[in-house]
Design an enzyme around this catalytic site. Structure first.
Site, PDB file in Angstrom:
ATOM      1  N   ASP A  28       3.688  18.913 -37.419  1.00  0.00           N
ATOM      2  CA  ASP A  28       3.598  20.333 -37.030  1.00  0.00           C
ATOM      3  C   ASP A  28       4.529  20.693 -35.870  1.00  0.00           C
ATOM      4  O   ASP A  28       4.778  21.870 -35.634  1.00  0.00           O
ATOM      5  CB  ASP A  28       2.155  20.678 -36.625  1.00  0.00           C
ATOM      6  CG  ASP A  28       1.155  20.374 -37.722  1.00  0.00           C
ATOM      7  OD1 ASP A  28       1.553  20.348 -38.898  1.00  0.00           O
ATOM      8  OD2 ASP A  28      -0.030  20.153 -37.401  1.00  0.00           O
TER       9      ASP A  28
ATOM     10  N   ARG B 276      -0.430  24.005 -39.425  1.00  0.00           N
ATOM     11  CA  ARG B 276      -1.644  24.413 -38.718  1.00  0.00           C
ATOM     12  C   ARG B 276      -1.433  25.780 -38.051  1.00  0.00           C
ATOM     13  O   ARG B 276      -1.054  26.700 -38.747  1.00  0.00           O
ATOM     14  CB  ARG B 276      -2.057  23.348 -37.722  1.00  0.00           C
ATOM     15  CG  ARG B 276      -3.543  23.398 -37.433  1.00  0.00           C
ATOM     16  CD  ARG B 276      -4.071  22.125 -36.899  1.00  0.00           C
ATOM     17  NE  ARG B 276      -4.912  21.479 -37.879  1.00  0.00           N
ATOM     18  CZ  ARG B 276      -5.302  20.227 -37.810  1.00  0.00           C
ATOM     19  NH1 ARG B 276      -4.885  19.463 -36.838  1.00  0.00           N
ATOM     20  NH2 ARG B 276      -6.094  19.743 -38.717  1.00  0.00           N
TER      21      ARG B 276
ATOM     22  N   ARG C 143       3.822  15.113 -45.815  1.00  0.00           N
ATOM     23  CA  ARG C 143       3.474  14.061 -44.871  1.00  0.00           C
ATOM     24  C   ARG C 143       3.699  12.669 -45.426  1.00  0.00           C
ATOM     25  O   ARG C 143       3.665  11.687 -44.683  1.00  0.00           O
ATOM     26  CB  ARG C 143       1.996  14.197 -44.502  1.00  0.00           C
ATOM     27  CG  ARG C 143       1.804  14.923 -43.236  1.00  0.00           C
ATOM     28  CD  ARG C 143       0.408  15.091 -42.776  1.00  0.00           C
ATOM     29  NE  ARG C 143      -0.610  14.175 -43.166  1.00  0.00           N
ATOM     30  CZ  ARG C 143      -1.905  14.471 -43.119  1.00  0.00           C
ATOM     31  NH1 ARG C 143      -2.296  15.652 -42.705  1.00  0.00           N
ATOM     32  NH2 ARG C 143      -2.805  13.590 -43.468  1.00  0.00           N
TER      33      ARG C 143
ATOM     34  N   ARG D 156       4.824  33.661 -58.328  1.00  0.00           N
ATOM     35  CA  ARG D 156       4.190  32.349 -58.477  1.00  0.00           C
ATOM     36  C   ARG D 156       4.054  31.705 -57.102  1.00  0.00           C
ATOM     37  O   ARG D 156       4.791  32.059 -56.172  1.00  0.00           O
ATOM     38  CB  ARG D 156       5.037  31.427 -59.353  1.00  0.00           C
ATOM     39  CG  ARG D 156       5.142  31.862 -60.793  1.00  0.00           C
ATOM     40  CD  ARG D 156       3.871  31.554 -61.564  1.00  0.00           C
ATOM     41  NE  ARG D 156       4.049  31.700 -62.987  1.00  0.00           N
ATOM     42  CZ  ARG D 156       3.930  32.843 -63.661  1.00  0.00           C
ATOM     43  NH1 ARG D 156       3.648  33.961 -63.010  1.00  0.00           N
ATOM     44  NH2 ARG D 156       4.105  32.878 -64.962  1.00  0.00           N
TER      45      ARG D 156
ATOM     46  N   GLU E 197      -2.217  16.396 -30.718  1.00  0.00           N
ATOM     47  CA  GLU E 197      -2.993  16.956 -29.597  1.00  0.00           C
ATOM     48  C   GLU E 197      -4.401  16.349 -29.512  1.00  0.00           C
ATOM     49  O   GLU E 197      -4.912  16.156 -28.402  1.00  0.00           O
ATOM     50  CB  GLU E 197      -3.095  18.487 -29.693  1.00  0.00           C
ATOM     51  CG  GLU E 197      -3.665  18.975 -30.994  1.00  0.00           C
ATOM     52  CD  GLU E 197      -4.292  20.372 -30.916  1.00  0.00           C
ATOM     53  OE1 GLU E 197      -4.368  21.002 -31.967  1.00  0.00           O
ATOM     54  OE2 GLU E 197      -4.714  20.797 -29.831  1.00  0.00           O
TER      55      GLU E 197
ATOM     56  N   VAL F 260       2.353  16.380 -49.594  1.00  0.00           N
ATOM     57  CA  VAL F 260       3.678  15.852 -49.951  1.00  0.00           C
ATOM     58  C   VAL F 260       4.572  15.852 -48.710  1.00  0.00           C
ATOM     59  O   VAL F 260       5.414  14.974 -48.522  1.00  0.00           O
ATOM     60  CB  VAL F 260       4.310  16.733 -51.062  1.00  0.00           C
ATOM     61  CG1 VAL F 260       5.785  16.456 -51.227  1.00  0.00           C
ATOM     62  CG2 VAL F 260       3.589  16.515 -52.376  1.00  0.00           C
TER      63      VAL F 260
ATOM     64  N   THR G 158       3.487  14.366 -34.828  1.00  0.00           N
ATOM     65  CA  THR G 158       2.904  15.358 -35.730  1.00  0.00           C
ATOM     66  C   THR G 158       4.003  16.048 -36.522  1.00  0.00           C
ATOM     67  O   THR G 158       5.056  16.387 -35.969  1.00  0.00           O
ATOM     68  CB  THR G 158       2.054  16.445 -35.027  1.00  0.00           C
ATOM     69  OG1 THR G 158       1.800  17.497 -35.972  1.00  0.00           O
ATOM     70  CG2 THR G 158       2.724  17.058 -33.820  1.00  0.00           C
TER      71      THR G 158
ATOM     72  N   GLU H 223       0.648  27.844 -43.455  1.00  0.00           N
ATOM     73  CA  GLU H 223      -0.780  27.815 -43.818  1.00  0.00           C
ATOM     74  C   GLU H 223      -1.669  28.543 -42.809  1.00  0.00           C
ATOM     75  O   GLU H 223      -2.748  29.019 -43.151  1.00  0.00           O
ATOM     76  CB  GLU H 223      -1.258  26.367 -43.976  1.00  0.00           C
ATOM     77  CG  GLU H 223      -1.145  25.550 -42.684  1.00  0.00           C
ATOM     78  CD  GLU H 223      -1.640  24.126 -42.826  1.00  0.00           C
ATOM     79  OE1 GLU H 223      -2.109  23.735 -43.898  1.00  0.00           O
ATOM     80  OE2 GLU H 223      -1.542  23.392 -41.814  1.00  0.00           O
TER      81      GLU H 223
HETATM   82  O1  F6P Z   1      -1.629  18.217 -38.355  1.00  0.00           O
HETATM   83  C1  F6P Z   1      -0.984  17.764 -39.492  1.00  0.00           C
HETATM   84  C2  F6P Z   1      -1.545  18.444 -40.713  1.00  0.00           C
HETATM   85  O2  F6P Z   1      -0.824  17.972 -41.830  1.00  0.00           O
HETATM   86  C3  F6P Z   1      -1.551  19.959 -40.679  1.00  0.00           C
HETATM   87  O3  F6P Z   1      -0.297  20.524 -40.928  1.00  0.00           O
HETATM   88  C4  F6P Z   1      -2.587  20.262 -41.714  1.00  0.00           C
HETATM   89  O4  F6P Z   1      -3.210  21.509 -41.513  1.00  0.00           O
HETATM   90  C5  F6P Z   1      -3.582  19.141 -41.534  1.00  0.00           C
HETATM   91  O5  F6P Z   1      -2.895  18.081 -40.899  1.00  0.00           O
HETATM   92  C6  F6P Z   1      -4.184  18.652 -42.812  1.00  0.00           C
HETATM   93  O6  F6P Z   1      -5.143  17.713 -42.496  1.00  0.00           O
HETATM   94  P1  F6P Z   1      -5.852  16.742 -43.543  1.00  0.00           P
HETATM   95  O7  F6P Z   1      -4.896  15.640 -43.850  1.00  0.00           O
HETATM   96  O8  F6P Z   1      -7.056  16.261 -42.826  1.00  0.00           O
HETATM   97  O9  F6P Z   1      -6.137  17.542 -44.773  1.00  0.00           O
END
Ligand code: F6P
Length: 349
Positions: free
Chosen positions: A129, A173, A282, A273, A104, A280, A127, A224
């Site tokens: 996401d 996100r 990504r 836990r 975006e 990981v 993305t 998250e």
């Molecule tokens: O938008 C992709 C994303 O991996 C989100 O899921 C996450 O909140 C954010 O980017 C993390 O960003 P950075 O790599 O800047 O820590």
């Protein structure tokens, strides 16, 4: 007709970026174009940093994670004279067209540059996401879901051996796509997402009822961006570093898994836990599905450039790759529809 095409990858990296770069370049080179990589997203256009993308540079990159041209979260609209520099460098590099591959933020900048300065840009939706409108899926999402699902599978066996509750925090996100899909695929017992804020009390009830049926371990997947939500109506956002925002104003998320695990252990008495999957999700090689989707998006983007259809984005509708206006992709976040959450909820507790 465009002769020199620039390619740019912006925002968080994502499995499949190189597959798009390869497809855009292959088709454009076949047509006799010159293809140029803009280095490090919009930062590269602000600074004027480019590299050639010829047959040699794009060879062997299909399965590679990351992006060979680098990325950044730079917003030219937030840098002094940033837009001016972008326009100047586009001209100095003699770029007739630009393919912007991003989410975006990156595509929002692309849409604005096109609307305000007639920059000849086309977009590709990226993305993990999966929160972009105007496309059914973004590339990178399938890989993230695959990684999260494998993690959930692995956590099941250790949870069962120790009779523990395992909380898994996944990315996404402000949408719960990764949590819902990996949770369904991995058989999670509770899934918490921003769009359907189940309360902490309800979450604990689901775990208790499960344990009451003799299942003395549980897997809880939390996105998250989920805010700890209580029956009283109180909501508490948990951010990694509350002060840290990027040039697009996003807070750095992370940490809700820890907070939730503490709540579950205190309220239920079950040993709990937490695993935070983080980046990981990504990294590494894209799944076959993402390689194919990224490849189809890249070919479509090259065709849009060839046809001079600027201000458009390649998108997936059903099984078809189509062209949609860039602004439609960034007008609002694509959230998880209730129907998808219902599928997940059928297996809670
Ligand atoms: O938008 C992709 C994303 O991996 C989100 O899921 C996450 O909140 C954010 O980017 C993390 O960003 P950075 O790599 O800047 O820590």
């Amino acid at each position: 007709m465009a002769r020199r095409v620039g390619v740019l990858t912006g925002g968080g990296d994502c499995p499949g970026l190189n597959a798009v770069i390869r497809a855009v370049a292959r088709r454009s080179l076949d047509r006799g174009y010159t293809v140029v990589g803009v280095q490090a997203g919009w930062r590269g256009l602000v600074d004027g940093r480019f590299r050639d993308l010829g047959p040699r540079e794009i060879s062997g990159i299909l399965p590679r994670g990351g992006t060979i041209i680098g990325t950044s979260r730079t917003n030219p609209y937030k840098s002094e004279r940033g837009v001016e520099a972008v326009l100047r460098h586009l001209e100095e590099a003699h770029l007739d067209a630009l393919v912007a591959i991003g989410g975006e933020d990156t595509l929002g900048v692309a849409a604005r540059l096109h609307a305000e300065h007639e920059v000849p840009v086309v977009g590709v939706p990226k993305t993990i996401d999966n929160d972009l409108s105007a496309t059914d899926y973004t590339f990178g999402f399938d890989t993230a879901v695959t990684i999260a699902t494998e993690a959930i599978d692995r956590l099941h066996t250790t949870a069962e051996s120790h009779n523990r509750v395992m909380v898994v925090e996944v990315m996404g996100r402000h949408t719960g796509w990764i949590a819902v899909m990996s949770g369904i695929a991995g058989g999670a017992d509770v899934i918490l997402i921003p769009e359907q804020p189940m309360t902490v009390e309800e979450c604990c009830d689901e775990i208790r009822s499960r344990h009451g049926r003799g299942k003395d371990f549980s897997i809880v997947v939390v996105s998250e961006g989920y805010e700890l939500t209580y029956a009283s109506g109180e909501r508490q956002a948990v951010a990694g570093e509350p002060a840290a925002t990027d040039q697009f104003g996003h807070v750095r998320l992370g940490g809700v898994g820890d907070a939730l695990a503490r709540e579950i252990e205190t309220r239920t008495g079950y040993e709990t836990r937490v695993t935070v999957l983080g980046h990981v999700q990504r990294g590494g090689s894209p799944t076959p599905r993402d390689r194919v989707l990224a490849t189809r998006f890249g070919l479509k983007a090259a065709d849009l450039v060839h046809e001079g259809q600027f201000g458009m984005m390649a998108a997936l509708h059903g099984d078809e790759i189509v062209a949609v206006p860039l602004r439609d992709a960034v007008v609002e976040l694509k959230t998880v529809p209730p129907g998808w959450y219902d599928v997940a909820r059928a297996f809670f507790g």
